[in-house]
Write an enzyme that holds these catalytic residues in place. Structure first.
Site, mmCIF file in Angstrom:
data_model
loop_
_atom_site.group_PDB
_atom_site.id
_atom_site.type_symbol
_atom_site.label_atom_id
_atom_site.label_comp_id
_atom_site.label_asym_id
_atom_site.label_seq_id
_atom_site.Cartn_x
_atom_site.Cartn_y
_atom_site.Cartn_z
ATOM 1 N N LYS A 69 41.379 50.586 38.933
ATOM 2 C CA LYS A 69 41.998 49.309 38.576
ATOM 3 C C LYS A 69 41.917 49.027 37.071
ATOM 4 O O LYS A 69 41.174 49.694 36.338
ATOM 5 C CB LYS A 69 41.331 48.192 39.382
ATOM 6 C CG LYS A 69 41.595 48.307 40.884
ATOM 7 C CD LYS A 69 40.952 47.151 41.638
ATOM 8 C CE LYS A 69 41.275 47.204 43.122
ATOM 9 N NZ LYS A 69 40.666 46.058 43.837
ATOM 10 N N PHE A 122 44.010 34.725 48.017
ATOM 11 C CA PHE A 122 43.729 35.486 46.793
ATOM 12 C C PHE A 122 44.908 36.352 46.338
ATOM 13 O O PHE A 122 44.810 37.044 45.324
ATOM 14 C CB PHE A 122 42.491 36.377 46.984
ATOM 15 C CG PHE A 122 42.625 37.383 48.103
ATOM 16 C CD1 PHE A 122 43.298 38.584 47.917
ATOM 17 C CD2 PHE A 122 42.080 37.110 49.356
ATOM 18 C CE1 PHE A 122 43.423 39.510 48.948
ATOM 19 C CE2 PHE A 122 42.198 38.036 50.394
ATOM 20 C CZ PHE A 122 42.871 39.232 50.185
ATOM 21 N N ARG A 131 35.726 55.765 50.800
ATOM 22 C CA ARG A 131 35.214 54.414 51.071
ATOM 23 C C ARG A 131 33.708 54.347 50.777
ATOM 24 O O ARG A 131 33.225 53.380 50.199
ATOM 25 C CB ARG A 131 35.469 54.007 52.523
ATOM 26 C CG ARG A 131 36.893 54.109 52.997
ATOM 27 C CD ARG A 131 37.839 53.032 52.597
ATOM 28 N NE ARG A 131 37.403 51.691 52.888
ATOM 29 C CZ ARG A 131 37.932 50.616 52.315
ATOM 30 N NH1 ARG A 131 38.912 50.749 51.444
ATOM 31 N NH2 ARG A 131 37.515 49.415 52.602
ATOM 32 N N THR A 167 33.284 45.975 49.005
ATOM 33 C CA THR A 167 34.258 45.269 48.172
ATOM 34 C C THR A 167 33.567 44.415 47.111
ATOM 35 O O THR A 167 33.999 44.367 45.963
ATOM 36 C CB THR A 167 35.177 44.395 49.051
ATOM 37 O OG1 THR A 167 35.809 45.244 50.017
ATOM 38 C CG2 THR A 167 36.246 43.708 48.233
ATOM 39 N N ARG A 208 31.649 50.822 42.828
ATOM 40 C CA ARG A 208 31.716 49.371 42.604
ATOM 41 C C ARG A 208 30.389 48.809 42.102
ATOM 42 O O ARG A 208 30.383 47.871 41.301
ATOM 43 C CB ARG A 208 32.188 48.674 43.865
ATOM 44 C CG ARG A 208 33.677 48.921 44.108
ATOM 45 C CD ARG A 208 34.151 48.300 45.390
ATOM 46 N NE ARG A 208 35.608 48.351 45.496
ATOM 47 C CZ ARG A 208 36.252 48.386 46.650
ATOM 48 N NH1 ARG A 208 35.585 48.370 47.802
ATOM 49 N NH2 ARG A 208 37.564 48.422 46.676
ATOM 50 N N ASN A 244 36.882 44.727 40.936
ATOM 51 C CA ASN A 244 35.905 45.628 41.553
ATOM 52 C C ASN A 244 36.183 47.118 41.349
ATOM 53 O O ASN A 244 35.834 47.942 42.179
ATOM 54 C CB ASN A 244 35.742 45.297 43.032
ATOM 55 C CG ASN A 244 37.013 45.499 43.830
ATOM 56 O OD1 ASN A 244 38.032 45.941 43.311
ATOM 57 N ND2 ASN A 244 36.950 45.172 45.111
ATOM 58 N N HIS A 303 40.441 50.770 44.189
ATOM 59 C CA HIS A 303 41.028 50.530 45.513
ATOM 60 C C HIS A 303 41.023 51.860 46.239
ATOM 61 O O HIS A 303 41.232 52.911 45.632
ATOM 62 C CB HIS A 303 42.476 50.036 45.394
ATOM 63 C CG HIS A 303 43.243 50.134 46.680
ATOM 64 N ND1 HIS A 303 43.268 49.115 47.598
ATOM 65 C CD2 HIS A 303 43.971 51.146 47.222
ATOM 66 C CE1 HIS A 303 43.986 49.503 48.652
ATOM 67 N NE2 HIS A 303 44.428 50.733 48.438
#
EC number: 2.7.4.6
Length: 141
Positions: A9, A57, A85, A91, A102, A112, A115
């Protein structure tokens, strides 16, 4: 061999964490089958996150995802979805396992770092959102 989508991100791209994050994936046995840097348009971000359109959000997420470039990649390997994951962590970075992406690079639930697809079915949809079949190589060949 499974494939999954990963997005680094804008926060992590802006702080020059791309190499560190890619290294975490590779050290865990995931290989990069495709990768590119893009600056998402509003339309692209809204389309990608359409599943969250009715969530409170949504607009904040879209605004964040268009705030700077992102790195999208197809990760390939055994149990790629679950492994990605696990490597990402929860998250909320404050709840993410120590050493997870993260926990290392995330700031908040919204900012965070990464993705990752949450299922094989969604991985196929998400991969095809960003990549043509001709752009994806067999990274394990």
């Amino acid at each position: 061999m499974e494939q999954t989508l990963s997005i680094i991100k804008p926060d992590s791209v802006g702080k020059a964490h791309i190499g560190e994050i890619v290294s975490i994936f590779e050290k865990a046995g995931l290989r990069i089958a495709a990768m590119k840097m893009v600056h998402l348009s509003v339309k692209e971000a809204e389309g990608f996150y359409a599943v969250h359109k009715e969530r409170p959000f949504f607009q904040e997420l879209v605004d964040f995802m268009i705030s700077g470039p992102v790195v999208v990649m197809v990760l390939q390997g055994e149990n790629a979805v679950a492994r990605n994951r696990e490597l990402m962590g929860a998250t909320n970075p404050k709840e993410a396992a120590e050493g997870s992406i993260r926990a290392l690079f995330g700031e908040s639930i919204g900012v965070n770092a990464v993705h990752g697809s949450d299922s094989l079915e969604n991985a196929a949809i998400e991969v095809s959102y960003f990549f043509a079949k001709t752009e994806i190589v067999n990274a394990l060949a």
